[in-house]
Design a protein around this motif. Structure first.
Motif, PDB file in Angstrom:
ATOM      1  N   GLN A 160       0.832  -1.207   0.000  1.00 47.96           N
ATOM      2  CA  GLN A 160       0.000   0.000   0.000  1.00 47.96           C
ATOM      3  C   GLN A 160       0.865   1.255   0.000  1.00 47.96           C
ATOM      4  OE1 GLN A 160      -2.978  -0.144   3.068  1.00 47.96           O
ATOM      5  NE2 GLN A 160      -3.648   1.978   2.736  1.00 47.96           N
ATOM      6  N   ILE A 161       1.944   1.230   0.784  1.00 43.81           N
ATOM      7  CA  ILE A 161       2.858   2.380   0.835  1.00 43.81           C
ATOM      8  C   ILE A 161       3.483   2.614  -0.535  1.00 43.81           C
ATOM      9  CG2 ILE A 161       5.053   3.196   1.784  1.00 43.81           C
ATOM     10  CD1 ILE A 161       4.348   1.614   4.349  1.00 43.81           C
ATOM     11  N   ILE A 162       3.960   1.543  -1.156  1.00 43.33           N
ATOM     12  CA  ILE A 162       4.637   1.651  -2.450  1.00 43.33           C
ATOM     13  C   ILE A 162       3.685   2.152  -3.533  1.00 43.33           C
ATOM     14  CG2 ILE A 162       5.689   0.288  -4.290  1.00 43.33           C
ATOM     15  CD1 ILE A 162       6.911  -1.459  -2.020  1.00 43.33           C
ATOM     16  N   ALA A 163       2.440   1.675  -3.474  1.00 40.71           N
ATOM     17  CA  ALA A 163       1.457   2.109  -4.469  1.00 40.71           C
ATOM     18  C   ALA A 163       1.198   3.610  -4.360  1.00 40.71           C
ATOM     19  CB  ALA A 163       0.156   1.331  -4.282  1.00 40.71           C
ATOM     20  N   ALA A 164       1.181   4.120  -3.124  1.00 41.01           N
ATOM     21  CA  ALA A 164       0.912   5.549  -2.917  1.00 41.01           C
ATOM     22  C   ALA A 164       2.155   6.409  -3.137  1.00 41.01           C
ATOM     23  CB  ALA A 164       0.368   5.777  -1.503  1.00 41.01           C
ATOM     24  N   ASP A 165       3.342   5.846  -2.839  1.00 38.40           N
ATOM     25  CA  ASP A 165       4.584   6.610  -2.970  1.00 38.40           C
ATOM     26  C   ASP A 165       5.670   5.709  -3.549  1.00 38.40           C
ATOM     27  OD1 ASP A 165       6.802   8.172  -2.833  1.00 38.40           O
ATOM     28  OD2 ASP A 165       6.753   8.498  -0.658  1.00 38.40           O
ATOM     29  N   PRO A 166       5.833   5.699  -4.872  1.00 33.23           N
ATOM     30  CA  PRO A 166       6.825   4.814  -5.523  1.00 33.23           C
ATOM     31  C   PRO A 166       8.279   5.181  -5.219  1.00 33.23           C
ATOM     32  CG  PRO A 166       5.177   5.611  -7.085  1.00 33.23           C
ATOM     33  CD  PRO A 166       5.039   6.438  -5.861  1.00 33.23           C
ATOM     34  N   THR A 167       8.518   6.218  -4.389  1.00 35.92           N
ATOM     35  CA  THR A 167       9.892   6.586  -4.034  1.00 35.92           C
ATOM     36  C   THR A 167      10.227   6.229  -2.585  1.00 35.92           C
ATOM     37  OG1 THR A 167       9.309   8.834  -3.288  1.00 35.92           O
ATOM     38  CG2 THR A 167       9.770   8.518  -5.636  1.00 35.92           C
ATOM     39  N   TYR A 168       9.369   5.487  -1.919  1.00 34.21           N
ATOM     40  CA  TYR A 168       9.571   5.150  -0.502  1.00 34.21           C
ATOM     41  C   TYR A 168      10.551   3.976  -0.412  1.00 34.21           C
ATOM     42  CZ  TYR A 168       7.969   5.550   4.379  1.00 34.21           C
ATOM     43  OH  TYR A 168       7.886   5.786   5.728  1.00 34.21           O
ATOM     44  N   ALA A 169      11.866   4.274  -0.455  1.00 32.18           N
ATOM     45  CA  ALA A 169      12.899   3.237  -0.551  1.00 32.18           C
ATOM     46  C   ALA A 169      12.881   2.261   0.621  1.00 32.18           C
ATOM     47  CB  ALA A 169      14.278   3.881  -0.657  1.00 32.18           C
ATOM     48  N   ALA A 170      12.621   2.758   1.838  1.00 32.12           N
ATOM     49  CA  ALA A 170      12.630   1.883   3.009  1.00 32.12           C
ATOM     50  C   ALA A 170      11.565   0.800   2.907  1.00 32.12           C
ATOM     51  CB  ALA A 170      12.428   2.703   4.281  1.00 32.12           C
ATOM     52  N   ALA A 171      10.420   1.141   2.327  1.00 32.21           N
ATOM     53  CA  ALA A 171       9.359   0.142   2.167  1.00 32.21           C
ATOM     54  C   ALA A 171       9.778  -0.923   1.154  1.00 32.21           C
ATOM     55  CB  ALA A 171       8.065   0.817   1.717  1.00 32.21           C
ATOM     56  N   PHE A 172      10.442  -0.526   0.074  1.00 34.12           N
ATOM     57  CA  PHE A 172      10.950  -1.502  -0.897  1.00 34.12           C
ATOM     58  C   PHE A 172      11.930  -2.466  -0.225  1.00 34.12           C
ATOM     59  CE2 PHE A 172       9.718   1.724  -4.141  1.00 34.12           C
ATOM     60  CZ  PHE A 172       8.975   0.902  -4.969  1.00 34.12           C
ATOM     61  N   ILE A 173      12.839  -1.920   0.607  1.00 33.44           N
ATOM     62  CA  ILE A 173      13.833  -2.763   1.272  1.00 33.44           C
ATOM     63  C   ILE A 173      13.166  -3.743   2.226  1.00 33.44           C
ATOM     64  CG2 ILE A 173      15.654  -2.723   3.032  1.00 33.44           C
ATOM     65  CD1 ILE A 173      16.763  -2.171   0.377  1.00 33.44           C
ATOM     66  N   ASN A 174      12.281  -3.251   3.107  1.00 32.01           N
ATOM     67  CA  ASN A 174      11.652  -4.127   4.090  1.00 32.01           C
ATOM     68  C   ASN A 174      10.792  -5.197   3.426  1.00 32.01           C
ATOM     69  OD1 ASN A 174      12.874  -2.443   5.912  1.00 32.01           O
ATOM     70  ND2 ASN A 174      11.057  -2.099   7.161  1.00 32.01           N
ATOM     71  N   LEU A 175      10.073  -4.808   2.374  1.00 32.67           N
ATOM     72  CA  LEU A 175       9.250  -5.780   1.667  1.00 32.67           C
ATOM     73  C   LEU A 175      10.128  -6.799   0.933  1.00 32.67           C
ATOM     74  CD1 LEU A 175       6.448  -6.717   0.846  1.00 32.67           C
ATOM     75  CD2 LEU A 175       6.483  -5.046  -1.023  1.00 32.67           C
ATOM     76  N   GLY A 176      11.205  -6.318   0.338  1.00 30.88           N
ATOM     77  CA  GLY A 176      12.124  -7.240  -0.323  1.00 30.88           C
ATOM     78  C   GLY A 176      12.709  -8.248   0.643  1.00 30.88           C
ATOM     79  N   THR A 177      13.001  -7.817   1.863  1.00 31.48           N
ATOM     80  CA  THR A 177      13.560  -8.721   2.861  1.00 31.48           C
ATOM     81  C   THR A 177      12.560  -9.799   3.261  1.00 31.48           C
ATOM     82  OG1 THR A 177      15.005  -6.970   3.705  1.00 31.48           O
ATOM     83  CG2 THR A 177      14.604  -8.836   5.158  1.00 31.48           C
ATOM     84  N   ILE A 178      11.286  -9.437   3.344  1.00 29.13           N
ATOM     85  CA  ILE A 178      10.261 -10.446   3.640  1.00 29.13           C
ATOM     86  C   ILE A 178      10.256 -11.513   2.546  1.00 29.13           C
ATOM     87  CG2 ILE A 178       7.782 -10.873   3.802  1.00 29.13           C
ATOM     88  CD1 ILE A 178       7.475  -8.169   5.155  1.00 29.13           C
ATOM     89  N   TYR A 179      10.250 -11.089   1.284  1.00 28.27           N
ATOM     90  CA  TYR A 179      10.230 -12.058   0.183  1.00 28.27           C
ATOM     91  C   TYR A 179      11.532 -12.854   0.110  1.00 28.27           C
ATOM     92  CZ  TYR A 179       5.801 -10.430  -1.692  1.00 28.27           C
ATOM     93  OH  TYR A 179       4.465 -10.145  -1.860  1.00 28.27           O
ATOM     94  N   PHE A 180      12.645 -12.235   0.491  1.00 25.82           N
ATOM     95  CA  PHE A 180      13.916 -12.964   0.529  1.00 25.82           C
ATOM     96  C   PHE A 180      13.815 -14.125   1.510  1.00 25.82           C
ATOM     97  CE2 PHE A 180      18.162 -13.879   2.044  1.00 25.82           C
ATOM     98  CZ  PHE A 180      18.935 -13.872   0.893  1.00 25.82           C
ATOM     99  N   HIS A 181      13.270 -13.858   2.703  1.00 27.38           N
ATOM    100  CA  HIS A 181      13.138 -14.919   3.704  1.00 27.38           C
ATOM    101  C   HIS A 181      12.109 -15.972   3.293  1.00 27.38           C
ATOM    102  CE1 HIS A 181      15.943 -13.091   6.372  1.00 27.38           C
ATOM    103  NE2 HIS A 181      15.205 -12.025   6.615  1.00 27.38           N
ATOM    104  N   LEU A 182      11.172 -15.579   2.432  1.00 24.51           N
ATOM    105  CA  LEU A 182      10.208 -16.545   1.887  1.00 24.51           C
ATOM    106  C   LEU A 182      10.796 -17.338   0.720  1.00 24.51           C
ATOM    107  CD1 LEU A 182       6.944 -14.374   1.889  1.00 24.51           C
ATOM    108  CD2 LEU A 182       7.407 -16.382   3.326  1.00 24.51           C
TER     109      LEU A 182
END
Length: 317
Positions: A160-182
């Protein structure tokens, strides 16, 4: 600059010689006979953490990780230590709060509360949502969901954060880390790449991208990502460590040796440092054998100097 003896330090900080020796053995501070005023500041912070029962191992790992993430020499003095649990600490630096072990940005509850308390009453205005405040609230909720083990809820909030603000780098990192662990490495790569695009100076994004590319068995791209992390933060120890491993797998022993040595200059104690020393010894030994095998005939060293000088000079590069 004023200097203090060990006895001065014990008296000023009201600690015992045994405590100080314990911190030295735990790798929290280097053993020394004289201390600067800055050393006293570091020791005061250590004393406070230990009085709060934060484990020495947790402090040591957090300091080491913060050095890697932020390229700091002494995180205890260059950033503000924040207690985040019974056994963990984070660091407040450049307006953000970082958990260096998990390599994630955290929502700064304390700062948020201070800002709210100090804010002037807002003028009357039509009802609506402040986009920036709404994003902060969503990020806080996502972090809390992760902490509670609510992974799917956290994913939804970050999306939701990324959809509203495509420049929110911290959200990309945290979400990427979740998928990495998955182990969904393709999705993790996509998110980490987006973080590098929206913030080209985001060191952690390049490091995480290198990790996922390594998992995907794409060594050249992985090395390029790690090299970019090192270019942005030359004291990023973990990036040097991973680069050394990557170059070894590639068979590029000279570059592997260079990064093992760089890592060892940044981290001289602990199991990872011991492993780096072992790899350096192996590589130097292998190079000596390679030099001997390539030689077509014996050539006496000039002036009676040892023929092993070549390997030794390489080690000190």
């Amino acid at each position: 600059m004023s200097s203090y003896s060990r006895q001065d330090v014990l008296r000023i900080l009201q600690i015992s010689a045994r405590q100080l020796q314990g911190w030295e053995r735990a790798g929290l501070i280097d053993p020394q006979q004289t201390y600067t005023f800055q050393d006293l500041g570091q020791l005061r912070i250590l004393r406070g953490l230990r009085e709060d029962d934060v484990p020495a191992a947790s402090i040591r790992h957090s300091i080491r990780a913060m050095k890697a993430v932020a390229g700091m020499t002494n995180p205890l003095l260059e950033a503000t230590v924040v207690r985040t649990g019974s056994t963990r600490i984070a660091f407040r630096h450049l307006g953000a709060m970082v958990d260096p072990i998990r390599r994630q940005l955290l929502f700064d509850f304390e700062r948020a509360g201070q800002k709210e308390a100090m804010a002037e009453p807002a003028p009357l205005r039509p009802r609506g949502v402040d986009p920036q405040r709404n994003q902060q609230d969503l990020f806080l909720a996502a972090v809390q969901a992760e902490e509670a083990g609510e992974r799917q809820r956290a994913i939804g909030l970050y999306e939701q954060i990324i959809a509203a603000d495509p420049t929110y780098a911290a959200a990309f990192i945290n979400l990427g880390t979740i998928y990495f662990h998955l182990r969904q490495y393709g999705r993790a790569e996509e998110l980490y790449r987006r973080a590098t695009e929206v913030d080209p100076d985001y060191v952690l994004a390049f490091f995480d991208l290198g990790n996922v590319l390594d998992e995907l068995d794409r060594p050249e791209e992985s090395i390029a990502a790690y090299e970019q992390a090192v270019a942005l933060a030359p004291r990023y120890g973990d990036a040097h460590y991973n680069l050394a491993l990557a170059y070894e797998r590639k068979g590029d022993l000279r570059n592997a040796l260079r990064h093992w040595q760089s890592y060892l200059r940044l981290d001289r104690t602990g199991p990872w440092a011991d492993h780096a020393r072992g790899q350096i010894r192996k590589l130097l030994s292998r190079e000596k054998l390679a030099i001997a095998w390539r030689a077509e005939k014996y050539v006496a060293p000039p002036s009676g100097k040892s023929a092993l000088r070549l390997a030794k000079s390489w080690e000190s590069e």
